[in-house]
Design a protein around this motif. Structure first.
Motif, PDB file in Angstrom:
ATOM      1  N   LYS A   1       6.644  -0.418  12.687  1.00  0.00           N
ATOM      2  CA  LYS A   1       5.205  -0.116  12.655  1.00  0.00           C
ATOM      3  C   LYS A   1       4.923   0.976  11.631  1.00  0.00           C
ATOM      4  O   LYS A   1       3.935   0.901  10.875  1.00  0.00           O
ATOM      5  N   HIS A   2       5.787   1.987  11.618  1.00  0.00           N
ATOM      6  CA  HIS A   2       5.639   3.076  10.645  1.00  0.00           C
ATOM      7  C   HIS A   2       5.768   2.545   9.213  1.00  0.00           C
ATOM      8  O   HIS A   2       4.951   2.882   8.348  1.00  0.00           O
ATOM      9  N   GLN A   3       6.788   1.710   8.979  1.00  0.00           N
ATOM     10  CA  GLN A   3       7.013   1.187   7.632  1.00  0.00           C
ATOM     11  C   GLN A   3       5.823   0.346   7.170  1.00  0.00           C
ATOM     12  O   GLN A   3       5.423   0.417   6.001  1.00  0.00           O
ATOM     13  N   LYS A   4       5.264  -0.442   8.057  1.00  0.00           N
ATOM     14  CA  LYS A   4       4.100  -1.250   7.694  1.00  0.00           C
ATOM     15  C   LYS A   4       2.914  -0.353   7.353  1.00  0.00           C
ATOM     16  O   LYS A   4       2.202  -0.593   6.365  1.00  0.00           O
ATOM     17  N   ASN A   5       2.697   0.692   8.151  1.00  0.00           N
ATOM     18  CA  ASN A   5       1.579   1.598   7.912  1.00  0.00           C
ATOM     19  C   ASN A   5       1.726   2.334   6.582  1.00  0.00           C
ATOM     20  O   ASN A   5       0.756   2.487   5.834  1.00  0.00           O
ATOM     21  N   VAL A   6       2.935   2.790   6.300  1.00  0.00           N
ATOM     22  CA  VAL A   6       3.177   3.518   5.051  1.00  0.00           C
ATOM     23  C   VAL A   6       2.944   2.604   3.848  1.00  0.00           C
ATOM     24  O   VAL A   6       2.344   3.012   2.845  1.00  0.00           O
ATOM     25  N   ALA A   7       3.421   1.363   3.935  1.00  0.00           N
ATOM     26  CA  ALA A   7       3.214   0.402   2.845  1.00  0.00           C
ATOM     27  C   ALA A   7       1.729   0.112   2.665  1.00  0.00           C
ATOM     28  O   ALA A   7       1.236   0.018   1.528  1.00  0.00           O
ATOM     29  N   SER A   8       0.999  -0.025   3.772  1.00  0.00           N
ATOM     30  CA  SER A   8      -0.444  -0.282   3.709  1.00  0.00           C
ATOM     31  C   SER A   8      -1.182   0.882   3.068  1.00  0.00           C
ATOM     32  O   SER A   8      -2.099   0.689   2.255  1.00  0.00           O
ATOM     33  N   GLU A   9      -0.776   2.101   3.424  1.00  0.00           N
ATOM     34  CA  GLU A   9      -1.395   3.287   2.831  1.00  0.00           C
ATOM     35  C   GLU A   9      -1.133   3.352   1.326  1.00  0.00           C
ATOM     36  O   GLU A   9      -2.012   3.735   0.548  1.00  0.00           O
ATOM     37  N   MET A  10       0.079   2.952   0.917  1.00  0.00           N
ATOM     38  CA  MET A  10       0.422   2.964  -0.499  1.00  0.00           C
ATOM     39  C   MET A  10      -0.413   1.936  -1.264  1.00  0.00           C
ATOM     40  O   MET A  10      -0.832   2.186  -2.400  1.00  0.00           O
ATOM     41  N   ILE A  11      -0.670   0.804  -0.649  1.00  0.00           N
ATOM     42  CA  ILE A  11      -1.517  -0.212  -1.278  1.00  0.00           C
ATOM     43  C   ILE A  11      -2.921   0.345  -1.510  1.00  0.00           C
ATOM     44  O   ILE A  11      -3.520   0.148  -2.578  1.00  0.00           O
ATOM     45  N   GLU A  12      -3.440   1.043  -0.515  1.00  0.00           N
ATOM     46  CA  GLU A  12      -4.780   1.631  -0.643  1.00  0.00           C
ATOM     47  C   GLU A  12      -4.816   2.676  -1.753  1.00  0.00           C
ATOM     48  O   GLU A  12      -5.792   2.756  -2.514  1.00  0.00           O
ATOM     49  N   LYS A  13      -3.779   3.467  -1.872  1.00  0.00           N
ATOM     50  CA  LYS A  13      -3.719   4.474  -2.936  1.00  0.00           C
ATOM     51  C   LYS A  13      -3.710   3.819  -4.315  1.00  0.00           C
ATOM     52  O   LYS A  13      -4.387   4.273  -5.240  1.00  0.00           O
ATOM     53  N   ILE A  14      -2.936   2.751  -4.444  1.00  0.00           N
ATOM     54  CA  ILE A  14      -2.871   2.037  -5.726  1.00  0.00           C
ATOM     55  C   ILE A  14      -4.220   1.422  -6.053  1.00  0.00           C
ATOM     56  O   ILE A  14      -4.704   1.493  -7.204  1.00  0.00           O
ATOM     57  N   ASN A  15      -4.875   0.832  -5.065  1.00  0.00           N
ATOM     58  CA  ASN A  15      -6.205   0.240  -5.289  1.00  0.00           C
ATOM     59  C   ASN A  15      -7.193   1.297  -5.761  1.00  0.00           C
ATOM     60  O   ASN A  15      -8.004   1.052  -6.658  1.00  0.00           O
ATOM     61  N   THR A  16      -7.116   2.474  -5.141  1.00  0.00           N
ATOM     62  CA  THR A  16      -8.005   3.568  -5.535  1.00  0.00           C
ATOM     63  C   THR A  16      -7.790   3.960  -6.980  1.00  0.00           C
ATOM     64  O   THR A  16      -8.758   4.156  -7.742  1.00  0.00           O
ATOM     65  N   GLU A  17      -6.534   4.070  -7.397  1.00  0.00           N
ATOM     66  CA  GLU A  17      -6.213   4.445  -8.777  1.00  0.00           C
ATOM     67  C   GLU A  17      -6.647   3.361  -9.766  1.00  0.00           C
ATOM     68  O   GLU A  17      -7.177   3.664 -10.834  1.00  0.00           O
ATOM     69  N   LEU A  18      -6.433   2.112  -9.413  1.00  0.00           N
ATOM     70  CA  LEU A  18      -6.783   1.022 -10.318  1.00  0.00           C
ATOM     71  C   LEU A  18      -8.293   0.850 -10.474  1.00  0.00           C
ATOM     72  O   LEU A  18      -8.778   0.332 -11.484  1.00  0.00           O
ATOM     73  N   ASN A  19      -9.044   1.275  -9.451  1.00  0.00           N
ATOM     74  CA  ASN A  19     -10.486   1.111  -9.491  1.00  0.00           C
ATOM     75  C   ASN A  19     -11.229   2.306 -10.084  1.00  0.00           C
ATOM     76  O   ASN A  19     -12.469   2.293 -10.166  1.00  0.00           O
ATOM     77  N   LYS A  20     -10.480   3.332 -10.503  1.00  0.00           N
ATOM     78  CA  LYS A  20     -11.130   4.498 -11.100  1.00  0.00           C
ATOM     79  C   LYS A  20     -11.720   4.152 -12.467  1.00  0.00           C
ATOM     80  O   LYS A  20     -11.164   3.371 -13.208  1.00  0.00           O
TER      81      LYS A  20
END
Length: 245
Positions: free
Chosen positions: A226-245
């Motif tokens: 569960k932790h690994q899935k959450n961390v991966a999901s958070e990383m996806i959100e961070k990447i999306n934020t950077e790509l959308n700047k």
């Protein structure tokens, strides 16, 4: 002559200045091109890493679902009253055929893009420096920690199918015959002696202690997934934020 010399000197200086300016402009254009290429390559890597992370979330979601179902069945097996009443074919399939005491070894983090990136000596664009620092931490700290959990799981898990766990039954049950009979529509033909021996095995301290220990271990692995899935999901959100700047 003096005027000609002066004019020539000024002309030469002008030519030198123009050459220097041309070189500086060429260098600047080259720097711009390199910066643009590095930026585009950084974006490409980020999108590919995001795909790997999405695959990770899918992998861990599958693991979480499987472990939850297995733990529910384990609760039944560890319940002596249910072991006494559940159909023998159901009990046999759970233990000897469709085992619910399994490891998490098939649930791996995909680090192929990150490995390619680090092996190539790639240096990211300054625009994405922060996100690549986060990515590096994910594929070092989180990845290595998950590998340690998998190693611990491999060393301590219980597999009821292994001969050492069924050794006490080998002299009393013909498992080939037992399996064939449990796969029939009616299990009335199962030797009652076989059934009694198998139920007693599931209620034995030997089996229950091993099952109890693995049950605890699988619950720990479930929480880590569960932790690994959450961390991966958070990383996806961070990447999306950077790509959308």
């Amino acid at each position: 002559m003096e005027n000609k010399t002066s004019k020539y000197f000024k002309y030469a200086i002008g030519e030198i200045i123009l050459v220097v300016i041309g070189i500086l402009i060429a260098l600047q254009i080259n720097n711009w091109n390199e910066s643009r290429n590095t930026n585009n390559l950084s974006i490409t890597y980020l999108n590919t890493i995001k795909k790997d992370l999405i695959a990770d979330t899918t992998t861990f979601e599958a693991g979480i679902s499987r472990f939850k179902k297995s733990l529910i069945v384990q609760d039944d097996i560890l319940n002596i009253e249910k072991v006494n009443t559940l159909p023998i074919d159901s009990l046999f399939k759970v233990i000897a055929i469709e085992t619910v005491f399994h490891s998490a070894r098939i649930y791996q983090i995909n680090n192929s893009t990150f490995s390619k990136l680090t092996n190539s000596g790639f240096v990211e664009s300054k625009n994405f420096n922060d996100i690549f620092i986060d990515i590096n931490e994910y594929y070092t700290e989180e990845y290595n920690t998950w590998l340690e959990y998998l190693e611990w799981d491999k060393e301590n898990g219980m597999n009821p199918n292994k001969p050492e766990y069924l050794l006490g039954l080998y002299e009393k049950i013909d498992f080939l015959q037992f399996e064939k009979k449990t796969n029939t529509k009616s299990n009335q033909s199962i030797n009652k002696e076989y059934e009694l021996v198998f139920r007693e095995y599931l209620k034995s301290t030997y089996f229950r202690n091993g099952a109890w220990n693995t049950n605890k271990q699988m619950k720990t692995m479930l929480e880590r997934m569960k932790h690994q899935k959450n961390v991966a999901s958070e990383m996806i959100e961070k990447i999306n934020t950077e790509l959308n700047k």
